[in-house]
Structure formats: structure tokens, C-alpha cells
Design an enzyme around this catalytic site. Structure first.
Site, PDB file in Angstrom:
ATOM      1  N   GLY A   1       0.828  -1.206   0.000  1.00 13.76           N
ATOM      2  CA  GLY A   1       0.000   0.000   0.000  1.00 13.76           C
ATOM      3  C   GLY A   1       0.855   1.246   0.000  1.00 13.76           C
ATOM      4  O   GLY A   1       2.028   1.220   0.364  1.00 13.76           O
ATOM      5  N   ARG A   2       0.250   2.350  -0.415  1.00 14.74           N
ATOM      6  CA  ARG A   2       0.939   3.622  -0.362  1.00 14.74           C
ATOM      7  C   ARG A   2      -0.078   4.741  -0.297  1.00 14.74           C
ATOM      8  O   ARG A   2      -1.241   4.586  -0.640  1.00 14.74           O
ATOM      9  CB  ARG A   2       1.867   3.822  -1.568  1.00 14.74           C
ATOM     10  CG  ARG A   2       1.179   3.915  -2.912  1.00 14.74           C
ATOM     11  CD  ARG A   2       2.184   4.359  -3.983  1.00 14.74           C
ATOM     12  NE  ARG A   2       3.362   3.503  -4.055  1.00 14.74           N
ATOM     13  CZ  ARG A   2       4.582   3.952  -4.357  1.00 14.74           C
ATOM     14  NH1 ARG A   2       4.758   5.259  -4.593  1.00 14.74           N
ATOM     15  NH2 ARG A   2       5.613   3.144  -4.419  1.00 14.74           N
TER      16      ARG A   2
ATOM     17  N   LYS B   1       5.764   0.768   7.543  1.00 11.59           N
ATOM     18  CA  LYS B   1       5.442   2.011   6.838  1.00 11.59           C
ATOM     19  C   LYS B   1       6.644   2.932   6.849  1.00 11.59           C
ATOM     20  O   LYS B   1       7.093   3.380   7.913  1.00 11.59           O
ATOM     21  CB  LYS B   1       4.237   2.709   7.475  1.00 11.59           C
ATOM     22  CG  LYS B   1       3.836   3.978   6.716  1.00 11.59           C
ATOM     23  CD  LYS B   1       2.429   4.432   7.065  1.00 11.59           C
ATOM     24  CE  LYS B   1       1.983   5.552   6.144  1.00 11.59           C
ATOM     25  NZ  LYS B   1       0.579   5.926   6.335  1.00 11.59           N
TER      26      LYS B   1
ATOM     27  N   ASP C   1      -7.475  12.435   8.938  1.00 11.86           N
ATOM     28  CA  ASP C   1      -7.537  11.834   7.597  1.00 11.86           C
ATOM     29  C   ASP C   1      -8.282  10.507   7.654  1.00 11.86           C
ATOM     30  O   ASP C   1      -7.776   9.466   7.231  1.00 11.86           O
ATOM     31  CB  ASP C   1      -6.125  11.636   7.033  1.00 11.86           C
ATOM     32  CG  ASP C   1      -6.146  11.351   5.517  1.00 11.86           C
ATOM     33  OD1 ASP C   1      -7.180  11.622   4.871  1.00 11.86           O
ATOM     34  OD2 ASP C   1      -5.135  10.862   4.988  1.00 11.86           O
TER      35      ASP C   1
ATOM     36  N   VAL D   1       3.858   1.398   2.379  1.00 17.31           N
ATOM     37  CA  VAL D   1       3.743   0.300   3.333  1.00 17.31           C
ATOM     38  C   VAL D   1       4.228  -0.989   2.680  1.00 17.31           C
ATOM     39  O   VAL D   1       3.823  -1.318   1.547  1.00 17.31           O
ATOM     40  CB  VAL D   1       2.296   0.135   3.830  1.00 17.31           C
ATOM     41  CG1 VAL D   1       2.221  -0.944   4.905  1.00 17.31           C
ATOM     42  CG2 VAL D   1       1.757   1.458   4.366  1.00 17.31           C
TER      43      VAL D   1
ATOM     44  N   GLY E   1       3.211   7.806   3.271  1.00 11.07           N
ATOM     45  CA  GLY E   1       4.358   6.946   3.031  1.00 11.07           C
ATOM     46  C   GLY E   1       3.965   5.684   2.296  1.00 11.07           C
ATOM     47  O   GLY E   1       2.816   5.507   1.875  1.00 11.07           O
TER      48      GLY E   1
END
Length: 805
Positions: free
Chosen positions: A525-526, A546, A639, A532, A530
Site C-alpha cells: 500500500g501507499r 510504513k 484523515d 507500506v 508513506g
């Protein structure tokens, strides 16, 4: 004065001597060693001379006060000693850094700055500056003020920075905090704080190195149920001289002796309770207190202990069977096990603790469980210390709570029962009819400073030899260090003792991170924060690693933020295993979540049914409620979106990336507004756009948007091209849903529900749940932040409300 021994013994005769005794007392107060009412610019108060400032009404004194062996604080206290001979402190400048009994002084510099110096260094300063002639005055109210001569304005005052006490007519605001003393004999900062939180409510917080939790008002109650009001922005409270207390959050009360103007004080005591005291005949009597059940105060007995209360003996702390006291002289240290939890499950059993509750720290929860299922869950979990098994009258079933930390234990009564996990040998030796004798006592530690003082009369020759030896020795040390470092191979890790974090995480070296991630080979993931990667630790735990984009933050600052996040522990928040802060690298190591993010699951056909989505909504709300109301007040997510909601193997939600906005950026203004927009388009509250103060309600708005996305299956990050009316232009997701609700005039029929609902769930939806969840989501996305509920209110509505549209 009426308690004077001579007066008491000879009352009929001394009625005529009262004026003489009063004059004698006033004369004594006026002739205290070097006492005065004003400190002029360029002057100092010296600890050796016992210099004092005395208020004009002689009620308060300011000066050096001894708090330990060779340990002094510059403080303010009630002038008249109590019946036990002790004085009552109401303010301290340097409670956490006492000064010596020689060569220490408190000065008003000619620059207008107040400075407290120890024998060898500066300890405290007011950080003030003025070109006008200044003076320091102790007022009749007990307020120590720095003011220009012939002016009523203050450039500094002690009322703005209280320690553990506020006096009558002293404002208590959003910028002030009361912090308890460590113990009755140690006046340094303790574990308890009284403050206004971001929801404008006065709260009591327990904050130790290991845990942080709010305990007053009761954390399981929403604000309105606890008699508090969040709809205010001023955050102001005050106790008046007659005993009336009023706060903008609707905490309003009168003391038991209200009406008379008497010396009073509101103090956050060492046991974490707020009390108002009234001075009467050289005794302080309690005229109000916040909590009558002292065992309900979090952390009062430390970890792994039980609190009991008796009207005769008062509060008692004791270790449970199988545990021993860490420090017999300090109850706050709690207890520690006499065994370890590394043996296989078959080596453990349980003892029943009837009517005992340990509040908080549930690593697992099941609303419907059997006793054997709950028992097995705890046995199979090496981190489980006990489990709580209660009958829930609302659901008509038994609930299971798995405990990883044993804090806040006390006898609460039915229906609470706790089962303590112990080795079988300890279980066999348990006798419930024999009281545990491992009692804990309050701290009796006394501060002691041991420092040598420079002798002014030292011989000149001796001084020369001393300085010569120091310089020569320094040159030798520098040469040795130079030779050592140029011949030693550079270390692969930075010094870890530089700034320790009492959180239980591991600090990883960068080489360990590279090895665990297999050189960052598997990206999972990103995002804006950052990238991951999937990794595996030496103990075979699968983790998410991360790598943060923002590597400009200083190491000390990063570690301080990690210390705060490390004390956060909730079943619906992602668990942090460790971190790396080496060179320019800033890396976080999380638990790995098998089902990835909520965003991935929503985009996959037939992956999330209605019931799972409803449970995810509840879990998200619980995690955010914990962040907002049971942690330090700065922990806002900023967020909240499906990409930051992770799902474990059973699709239980865990909020990730909480606090990272604060971790990345430290540009928060005093008005609680951030200097730049945070979050993701489509999920951001209007406050970001209109530059309004940022509170926890921005997370509430984002939560509402995520819930709408789960209900409708449509992303709010772009306009929805939905042809619900040919004459209307395309609208955003919120507008579209509101139109559907408005068309139904608040009473959604199955037709409107089917139009709103994600097509993948139409045949399995619980209609009443859907209506309630939709109602909550629309409340959360109100434009006016004050119209939105808090996250704790959302949890309560979803768990207990059965009202439909």
C-alpha cells in the site's frame, strides 16, 4: 486566632486581651525575616535570608519553601500555619526542579524578566521583557503579578500557570491545567490532570508512562448524559469567594458551606480527586468533591492491584493472589506477577474474583459468548491476564471481555465478575477466605538534593592547581576520544539510551527493518504519508512496515510523539510494534491486517455484506471515540477514510495512521487551527476550507462520509453522476442522499432505501439498522460542527438506539 492555646484555656479573661493579641500577631507577621510586599526591579529574594513577599492582607506569603532535604521551591502559601504546624502551598514555580538551600535566589531583572536561579544554573523564568519600570507584587487574592509601576495591567501572573490549586476568582481556562502532586511528601508533578478537552468539557485524566485514560466524567457516558454541554467555545470556569463554581460546560455547583466569604481553595489532590476546601479555625474542611467513590479513580492503586474502600479505614490497595508489590512504600507503583506468561495454555487456570471490574484495556470483546469460549480465548492469548464475563440485560446474553492490562480494579458489585489467569500451582494455593496481605502504602518519598557548594574563601594557590588539573585532564580526554573514534568502525545503530520511551515498543535499527522487509520487496500500500511494505520479524510475526515520506522531523521530537502513541491501546486501533528513527529514516512497524483496507473490500464484489459493514461502522466509531475522549487532547486523526480503516482476518476494523498529521507537522496555532489543509478530498470537513478552528469534529465529519460510502457503495471523492432528476445538476454524494431523504419526508420507504443502498447488499439489509446508520451519518456530515455528535454519542446511538426515521 481563636485557636491560640492561651485563648482557649482562659476564654472569659482573654476577651479583653483580644485587641492586644491581634496586634501582636500582626506585628509578628510584619516582622518576618526580610518580608516585604513588593519586589523592586533589580532586586532579589535570597534563600539563605528567608526573604518573603507578604500580601497586604497578610493572608498569603511568597518565597522559598523547603520541600525536602536541601530542596526548595519558590512558592505561594497561606501565611498562617495549620493546626499541625504545616503551611498550605497554592502555587510553585519549580515543583519538578527544586533548588538548593544555599546561593539560590529569585530575581526581578532590570530587563523585566523574573528569574529563579539555583546555586549553579537558571531553573525557571517568566520569559518577560519590558522597557518600563516594573515591580512584583503579591495581591490579597494570592495572585503574584508582574506589573509596570503605577499601572493595573499585568505582563505576567501566577494565576495563569497554576500547579494543583486554583483560588477564589482565579480563572480556569483552555490554556490552564491542574496537575496533582506525586505524593503528600513529594510535590513534583503526579499522574492526574484537570483540563478542558477539545470538546469543551472539563475532564480528569490519569496519565502514567504506560497508560492514559479519562475517568471523570464517567468515560462510558456521553457528555449530555453526564450533565455536561459541549456546545460552547469559551472554555472558562471559576470558583467565587462564596463557594459557587460555574463552568461553560454546565458543571455548576455550590459548596456545602456556600454563602460566606471564607478562605477557600480548589485542589487536585494526590489521589486524583478534585476537592474544594474551606479554612476554618486553622483546619481545612472538605466542602465539595468530584468523586465520592475513590476507588473509581483510574490508576489509584497502580497495575495488577485491587482497591477496596471502608468508611472506617478508608481506601486500601492490595495485590491480587499471585502478584507482589513493586514498591511497598508507593501504592501508585502497583504490583507485578510472581510468575511469567510464557508457558503453554494447559499450565494455566483461573480464580474467580466476584464483583470485581478492571475498567478498560479490552483486547477482545464478544457480545454473545459462553463461559468456556471466553475462557479458551484468554488461555490461547499469551497477552491475556484475565477475562470478564458478565450478563448483559439489554441483549439478554453473556458478554466476554479479554483483558491485556489489569488497571483500575475495584469491587463494583453485580453483575461484574473477573477471572484471573494464574499458573495452576497458584490456583491450587488460593484461599478466597484469606485476605491478601500484600498491602500497598502511599508514597513517603522525600526529595533530597546533594550538591557541593563552591567555597568563596578558597586559597588562590589551590584554585590555580585545581583549574590546571581540570584543563590538563580535559586535554587528555579529548586526545583519547579523538584516537578512539578515528580507529573504531562506525556503529550501524544510533544510541538508544539518548531518549527512552516507556511504551513497550521496540526500537528497530534500520538494518533490522531492511532484513524484515526483505529489502522492501513486497509493497502492500501507499498514500500521502508513506509506502507500506509487508515484513516478518525474527519471532515470526507478520508486520506492516510504513516508511514515512516526511523524514525532516528531529529524532527527539519523533520519539516524543511515539511515546504518546505508545500509550494508546484499543481493540479498534492498529497496534504499533515499534519504530525506527535512525539518520533520515522514520519508519513505523504495525500489526499486519489480513484483509487489507476497507477501501479494497468496498471495491470487491460481494466481499462485505450488510452486517459486516454495520459492525465496521461501530468499530470505527469506538476507535475514534477512544482517540478523542480517552487520550491526550491532541490526538486527532485528520484523515479518516476507507484507506485508513484496516480489517483483520475476521473483518474487525482498526483505525490506522491516527496522530500522523501531528507526527508530520508541528505548526499548530494557539486557536487550535492548523496552518494548512489536512486530509483527502471528499472526506474533509468544511472547517479545513474556511480556515475555522480544528477540533475533533473534523474526524466526525470524515467518519460520516465513510459511512455514507459504505451504505451507498459510492465514493464521495468525486461528483456523482446520478440521474435522479433530469432538471437537476450533478450533485455530491451528501446532497444526493439528502434529496432522497427529503423526498421521503424523513420516512424512508423501501423504494428510497433500494435507491440509496449499495446494489451488492439489497437482499440482506436489516432495514432498521440501515435507517439508524443513515441518520447518524447525515448528522455527522452537518456543515455546522456544533450540530454534529461526538464519536462517543455515535457509539451510544448505534449500540442502543432502536428509533427509525
Amino acid at each position: 486566632m481563636l485557636n491560640h492555646p492561651y485563648f482557649i484555656m482562659h476564654f472569659p479573661f482573654n476577651i479583653f486581651l483580644l485587641p492586644l493579641l491581634t496586634f501582636s500577631y500582626s506585628l509578628h507577621a510584619a516582622t518576618l525575616s526580610s518580608s516585604q510586599s513588593v519586589l523592586a526591579q533589580g532586586s532579589s529574594l535570597l534563600v539563605e535570608k528567608k526573604d518573603h513577599l507578604v500580601s497586604p492582607n497578610r493572608l498569603f506569603t511568597a518565597g522559598f519553601h523547603q520541600i525536602g532535604q536541601n530542596a526548595y521551591c519558590f512558592a505561594i502559601w497561606f501565611t498562617q500555619p495549620m493546626a499541625d504546624g504545616k503551611v498550605t502551598l497554592v502555587w510553585m514555580a519549580n515543583r519538578d526542579e527544586p533548588v538548593n538551600g544555599k546561593q539560590s535566589k529569585f530575581s526581578l531583572w532590570k530587563s523585566g524578566n523574573l528569574v529563579l536561579r539555583d546555586a549553579d544554573r537558571r531553573v525557571w523564568t517568566s520569559n518577560t521583557k519590558s522597557n518600563e519600570p516594573m515591580q512584583l507584587k503579591l495581591l490579597d487574592s494570592g495572585n503574584l503579578v508582574l506589573t509596570p509601576i503605577n499601572s493595573k495591567s499585568y505582563i505576567w501572573q501566577s494565576f495563569s500557570s497554576p500547579t494543583d490549586t486554583i483560588l477564589p476568582n482565579q480563572p480556569f481556562t483552555k490554556d490552564t491545567t491542574l496537575t496533582s502532586s506525586r505524593s503528600l511528601t513529594n510535590f513534583s508533578s503526579g499522574f492526574y490532570s484537570l483540563y478542558f478537552d477539545n470538546d469543551n468539557v472539563i475532564k480528569l485524566l490519569y496519565n502514567s508512562d504506560e497508560v492514559t485514560s479519562v475517568y471523570w466524567p464517567s468515560p462510558w457516558l456521553v457528555s449530555w448524559a453526564a450533565g455536561r454541554r459541549t456546545y460552547n467555545n469559551s472554555r472558562f470556569a471559576m470558583l467565587d469567594s462564596k463557594g459557587h463554581f460555574a463552568s461553560t460546560d454546565d458543571l455548576i455547583f455550590d459548596t456545602s458551606d456556600y454563602g460566606k466569604t471564607l478562605p477557600r481553595r480548589l485542589t487536585l489532590d494526590v489521589d486524583g480527586n478534585i476537592r474544594i476546601y474551606t479554612l476554618n479555625k486553622r483546619w481545612w474542611s472538605v466542602s465539595w468533591q468530584a468523586l465520592s467513590t475513590t476507588c473509581a479513580i483510574h490508576g489509584i492503586c497502580g497495575p495488577n492491584s485491587l482497591c477496596t474502600y471502608s468508611p472506617v479505614s478508608g481506601r486500601t490497595c492490595a495485590c491480587m493472589h499471585g502478584y507482589k508489590a513493586k514498591n511497598h512504600s508507593d501504592s501508585s507503583s502497583g504490583c507485578e506477577p510472581t510468575f511469567n506468561f510464557t508457558k503453554p495454555p494447559e499450565n494455566y487456570d483461573f480464580i474467580k474474583l466476584p464483583f470485581v471490574e478492571f475498567y478498560g484495556f479490552d483486547s477482545g470483546y464478544s457480545a454473545k459468548s459462553t463461559f468456556n469460549e471466553c475462557r479458551k480465548t484468554c488461555l490461547d492469548d499469551s497477552n491475556c491476564k484475565a477475562f470478564q464475563f458478565n450478563f448483559n440485560e439489554g441483549s439478554g446474553s453473556f458478554a466476554c471481555y479479554v483483558k491485556t492490562l489489569l488497571y483500575n480494579g475495584f469491587y463494583k458489585g453485580t453483575p461484574f465478575n473477573t477471572y484471573l489467569k494464574l499458573p495452576k500451582t497458584n490456583v491450587l494455593s488460593y484461599n478466597e477466605n484469606v485476605a491478601n496481605q500484600s498491602k500497598l502504602e502511599c508514597s513517603t518519598s522525600v526529595i533530597e538534593l546533594k550538591r557541593p557548594y563552591e567555597k568563596n574563601s578558597a586559597n588562590g594557590t589551590l584554585k590555580f592547581m585545581l583549574w590546571f588539573s581540570i584543563i590538563l585532564g580535559s586535554i587528555e580526554v579529548v586526545c583519547f576520544l579523538f584516537f578512539y573514534f578515528i580507529t573504531k568502525a562506525p556503529s550501524s545503530t544510533t544510541t538508544q539510551a539518548y531518549l527512552a520511551i516507556a511504551t513497550g515498543f521496540k526500537r528497530f535499527a534500520y538494518d533490522e527493518i531492511v532484513k524484515a522487509s526483505r529489502k522492501f520487496s513486497e509493497e502492500i500500500g501507499r498514500g500521502g504519508g508513506g509506502i507500506v511494505y509487508k515484513g516478518k520479524l525474527p519471532d515470526n510475526r507478520v508486520v506492516a512496515i510504513k516508511v514515512l515520506h516526511d523524514a525532516m522531523q528531529g529524532e527527539a521530537e519523533f520519539l516524543a510523539e511515539m511515546s504518546t502513541i505508545g500509550r494508546i491501546n484499543h481493540m479498534n486501533l492498529i497496534e504499533t510494534y515499534g519504530y525506527c528513527a535512525e539518520g533520515k529514516h522514520r519508519i513505523l512497524v504495525y500489526e499486519y491486517m489480513e484483509n487489507g483496507s476497507l477501501a479494497n473490500s468496498l471495491s470487491s464484489a460481494n466481499k462485505l455484506g450488510w452486517q459486516k459493514r454495520f459492525e465496521i461502522a461501530i468499530g470505527m466509531a469506538k476507535g475514534l471515540s477512544y482517540l478523542h475522549e480517552e487520550c491526550l487532547e491532541w490526538v486527532l486523526h485528520c484523515d479518516v477514510k476507507p484507506h485508513n480503516i484496516l480489517l483483520d482476518v475476521d473483518y474487525n476494523p482498526k483505525v490506522a495512521d491516527f496522530g500522523l498529521s501531528k507526527l508530520f507537522h508541528q505548526d499548530v496555532r494557539e486557536d487550535s487551527a492548523f496552518s494548512r489543509i489536512r486530509g483527502t478530498r471528499g472526506y474533509m470537513a468544511p472547517e479545513w476550507v474556511f480556515n475555522l478552528p480544528i477540533t475533533s469534529k473534523v474526524d466526525v465529519y470524515s467518519y460520516g462520509m465513510v459511512v455514507l460510502e459504505m451504505i451507498t457503495g459510492r465514493s464521495p471523492s468525486c461528483d456523482q453522476g446520478i440521474d435522479y432528476d433530469e432538471t437537476m445538476e450533478q450533485k455530491r454524494l451528501v446532497d444526493w442522499v439528502r434529496v432522497k431523504v427529503h423526498e421521503a419526508r424523513g420516512n424512508l420507504a423501501e423504494t428510497q432505501i433500494m435507491e440509496i443502498l449499495d446494489p451488492m447488499m439489497k437482499e440482506e439489509t436489516e432495514i432498521s439498522q440501515m435507517k439508524n446508520l443513515l441518520r447518524v451519518a447525515l448528522q455527522c456530515v452537518e456543515e455546522d460542527k456544533d450540530a454534529r455528535p461526538t464519536m462517543s454519542e455515535v457509539v451510544k446511538i448505534l449500540l442502543h438506539s432502536d428509533k427509525d426515521y
